[in-house]
Design a protein around this motif. Sequence first.
Motif, short mmCIF file in Angstrom:
data_model
loop_
_atom_site.label_atom_id
_atom_site.label_comp_id
_atom_site.label_asym_id
_atom_site.label_seq_id
_atom_site.Cartn_x
_atom_site.Cartn_y
_atom_site.Cartn_z
N ILE A 295 47.28 62.86 15.82
CA ILE A 295 46.68 63.34 17.08
C ILE A 295 47.73 63.31 18.18
CG2 ILE A 295 44.30 62.73 16.50
CD1 ILE A 295 44.61 60.17 18.10
N VAL A 296 47.47 64.11 19.23
CA VAL A 296 48.38 64.23 20.37
C VAL A 296 47.57 64.11 21.66
CG1 VAL A 296 49.83 65.87 21.65
CG2 VAL A 296 50.13 65.61 19.18
N GLU A 297 48.15 63.44 22.64
CA GLU A 297 47.54 63.32 23.97
C GLU A 297 47.90 64.56 24.79
OE1 GLU A 297 48.99 60.80 27.62
OE2 GLU A 297 48.09 59.45 26.13
N VAL A 298 46.90 65.38 25.13
CA VAL A 298 47.19 66.67 25.75
C VAL A 298 46.81 66.74 27.22
CG1 VAL A 298 47.01 67.94 23.59
CG2 VAL A 298 44.99 67.70 25.04
N THR A 299 46.28 65.66 27.77
CA THR A 299 45.99 65.68 29.21
C THR A 299 46.03 64.24 29.72
OG1 THR A 299 44.44 66.44 30.92
CG2 THR A 299 43.47 65.59 28.88
N GLN A 300 46.63 64.05 30.90
CA GLN A 300 46.74 62.73 31.52
C GLN A 300 47.21 62.87 32.96
OE1 GLN A 300 50.46 61.02 32.04
NE2 GLN A 300 50.74 60.73 29.83
N ILE A 301 47.51 61.76 33.59
CA ILE A 301 47.85 61.74 35.02
C ILE A 301 49.04 62.63 35.34
CG2 ILE A 301 48.92 60.25 36.76
CD1 ILE A 301 46.91 58.10 36.04
N PHE A 365 47.82 68.74 14.39
CA PHE A 365 47.31 67.56 15.08
C PHE A 365 45.96 67.82 15.76
CE2 PHE A 365 50.58 69.61 17.84
CZ PHE A 365 49.76 70.05 18.86
N GLY A 366 45.21 66.73 15.92
CA GLY A 366 44.03 66.74 16.76
C GLY A 366 44.41 66.45 18.21
N MET A 367 43.43 66.55 19.12
CA MET A 367 43.75 66.41 20.54
C MET A 367 42.84 65.40 21.23
SD MET A 367 44.79 70.29 21.70
CE MET A 367 43.32 71.20 21.20
N ILE A 368 43.48 64.53 22.03
CA ILE A 368 42.76 63.58 22.87
C ILE A 368 43.35 63.60 24.27
CG2 ILE A 368 42.17 62.06 20.95
CD1 ILE A 368 44.39 60.15 22.15
N GLY A 369 42.66 62.97 25.20
CA GLY A 369 43.20 62.70 26.53
C GLY A 369 43.21 61.21 26.77
N SER A 370 44.00 60.76 27.74
CA SER A 370 44.02 59.37 28.19
C SER A 370 44.66 59.33 29.57
CB SER A 370 44.76 58.47 27.20
OG SER A 370 43.94 58.19 26.07
N SER A 415 49.76 65.83 43.53
CA SER A 415 49.99 66.40 42.20
C SER A 415 49.47 65.51 41.08
CB SER A 415 51.48 66.67 41.99
OG SER A 415 51.97 67.59 42.93
N MET A 416 49.18 64.25 41.37
CA MET A 416 48.62 63.40 40.32
C MET A 416 47.30 64.00 39.82
SD MET A 416 49.19 59.49 41.67
CE MET A 416 48.35 59.78 43.23
N VAL A 417 47.03 63.80 38.54
CA VAL A 417 45.85 64.39 37.91
C VAL A 417 44.88 63.28 37.52
CG1 VAL A 417 45.02 65.99 36.15
CG2 VAL A 417 47.39 66.16 36.97
N ALA A 418 43.64 63.38 37.94
CA ALA A 418 42.62 62.40 37.55
C ALA A 418 42.17 62.72 36.12
CB ALA A 418 41.44 62.43 38.51
N SER A 419 42.97 62.33 35.16
CA SER A 419 42.72 62.69 33.76
C SER A 419 43.36 61.63 32.88
CB SER A 419 43.35 64.06 33.48
OG SER A 419 43.05 64.56 32.22
N GLY A 420 42.87 61.43 31.70
CA GLY A 420 41.72 61.98 31.05
C GLY A 420 41.15 60.88 30.17
N TYR A 421 40.28 61.27 29.23
CA TYR A 421 39.67 60.33 28.30
C TYR A 421 39.74 60.86 26.87
CZ TYR A 421 37.74 57.38 32.02
OH TYR A 421 37.59 56.53 33.09
N ALA A 422 39.64 59.93 25.92
CA ALA A 422 39.59 60.26 24.50
C ALA A 422 38.14 60.12 24.03
CB ALA A 422 40.49 59.33 23.69
N ALA A 423 37.64 61.16 23.36
CA ALA A 423 36.30 61.14 22.79
C ALA A 423 36.43 61.10 21.27
CB ALA A 423 35.52 62.38 23.22
N VAL A 424 35.76 60.15 20.64
CA VAL A 424 35.93 59.90 19.21
C VAL A 424 34.56 59.90 18.52
CG1 VAL A 424 36.79 58.29 17.46
CG2 VAL A 424 38.02 58.55 19.63
N TRP A 425 34.39 60.78 17.53
CA TRP A 425 33.17 60.78 16.72
C TRP A 425 33.37 59.80 15.56
CZ3 TRP A 425 28.73 62.67 18.21
CH2 TRP A 425 28.70 63.73 19.13
N GLU A 442 38.78 63.73 14.04
CA GLU A 442 37.45 64.06 14.53
C GLU A 442 37.31 63.50 15.96
OE1 GLU A 442 32.90 64.38 12.83
OE2 GLU A 442 34.42 63.33 11.66
N VAL A 443 38.12 64.09 16.84
CA VAL A 443 38.28 63.61 18.21
C VAL A 443 38.44 64.81 19.13
CG1 VAL A 443 39.38 61.46 17.47
CG2 VAL A 443 40.80 63.45 17.96
N TYR A 444 38.22 64.59 20.43
CA TYR A 444 38.52 65.64 21.39
C TYR A 444 38.97 65.02 22.72
CZ TYR A 444 33.57 65.13 23.05
OH TYR A 444 32.35 64.67 23.51
#
Length: 637
Positions: A295-301, A365-370, A415-425, A442-444
């Motif tokens: 998996i890869v982290e695709v969104t964050q601060i 890879f799958g995708m998550i945020g943190s 420019s800081m981004v209020a992001s993100g979270y990892a969702a896990v089934w 099985e994540v988003y």
Amino acid sequence: MNRCRFGCTRYALAPAVFLLALSASAQELSANTRAPYSPYARNEHPTRVYWGDTHLHTSNSVDAFSFGTRLGPEEAFRFARGEVVVSTTGQAARLSRPLDFLVVADHSEGLGVMREVYGGHPELMRNETLKRWNELLHGTREQAVQLALEISKPGVMDRMSDVLYDRAAGEAIARSTWQAYTATAERYNEPGRFTALLGYEWTSHPSGDNLHRVVVLRDGKERADQILPLSSEKSPDPEDLWRALAAYEEKTGGRILAIPHNGNLSNGLMFALSDLAGNPLTRAYANERIRWEPIVEVTQIKGDGETHPFLSPNDEFADYESWDVANLGRSQLKAPEMLQYEYARRALSNGLALEQRLGVNPFKFGMIGSTDSHTALATGGEDNFFGKHTGVEPSPRRTTAPFAQAQDRIVFGWSMVASGYAAVWAGENTRESLFDAMQRKEVYATTGSRMTVRFFGGFELEPGDADAPDPAVPGYARGVPMGGDLPGAPGGRAPRFLVSAQKDPLGAHLDRIQIVKGSVDAAGEITERVYDVAWSDAERRQPDAAGKLPPVGDTVDPATATWTNTIGDPQLSTVWVDPDFQPGQRVFYYARVLEIPTPRWSSYDAVRFGIELPPEVPRTTQERAYTSPIWYTPGPG
């Protein structure tokens, strides 16, 4: 006697007759029923999504401590579990809802050392650089910030590690800090209620280019304490990290994975078509990468990493919170040709082409945020954003104050981004179940909202499945979930995709669901397309002659930082068939879900602090989710 005249014999026989009747019913059921009466007794698929942050820093990280963070792993876990915590700047903070899991992922380079520098550790004070750092830490706020910026420059952290790890003191500090952290995580880990996953960040940035990975363990303290987190000063090469992960599994019998992040600050290195030495990727490399990095982290601060408008010019939603000025170390400005090797969507496409050539896809890879917050506070919400580090916790000046500088380009706090979270089934809220879900992708990802998204693909899905009370039932029965694979199309039939999204219970209505498709033909040519497959307010919104869907509208009042759910829908679902499917092409599909516009964190700051925002500062945002893809591979012949 009188009491027995009418009832004694009858009452004596009735229980036996009743038992015979029950026995007959049981035998009848056993003979005529193949499965349990309860349909849920047969469910083996995940029925709940768990929310968390896999990338949070505390005072154990060199840079976080230098910026002023004094909250440690204990405060981080308490906050994630829903408790009120006082931030380093003295502000009470609490999540709107607790998280289900957290990875405290402090930098392995100099782990815990800055606290010892601050305390004047005698052996460390023999080093002139560390002695000067001690003076800066005890100086003014500006001096401490100067130190943090100095540390973040290319090579500085590595040079510090060279000093420390050649000495017993440095390794002893790191080991003691690691074992104290694992002990804290054990105390806060409550299977079924809250999961404290163990991990650390491996912080490679050769020449200032971001190759960082968060390392996550499936295991507890007993196995984790058998190692010392690997420092990138040993080697900046991800292949050496993978070797260390393999050594961990061999030594302990445990399991481990790595999560790349911030490809947008790698200046073309994160998803390059060559290894760190410049050699073309090989099948062996591809096998190792996908083995250790599912998996890869695709969104964050520090910016969103799904795609970039330069790469996706026909995608009207491509330019979401883009950071594209320079690399992480601010040592080199961004050039357009770097972008295709930095963003997830193009990497997924390049992976299809590599698989065609190598037989293995290294970017499958799958995708998550943190968050990548360095405050010990996992705040991904726009209305509750505590910033990247303690220097930019809520204050009247943080939106307009300089945040970073790359040559003559200044990046401001807004420019800081209020992001993100990892969702896990996952099947349950435990280390093992969450880790296994990450491993099978099985994540988003979300940019901070907690919308619930299901995504399935298959050849037997039916249009009516979109109306099922629980889309997971037909989805698992006749398809594969996000992160899965579809084999060659039977009879050349196009695959069908069941996608369902429900709004965040405390958030905004939904605008639309899109399916993003990437494909590669026999000649290696890559194409991508974004389809609107379900949208809200359908009675007033229909695509125009060119197929473009009108905007959903905007109810945001910037003067009060409020909005209403008078537009959009609380739930969207559909079964979509790819109208452009070609059975001989390799393809990936993922869903992107957009909310209606809502106030951005900068608008909340403007209202709370009574400040005027410059015109270039965004006032609104459209929160979104990115599912892990489903891949289609042509069959033989």
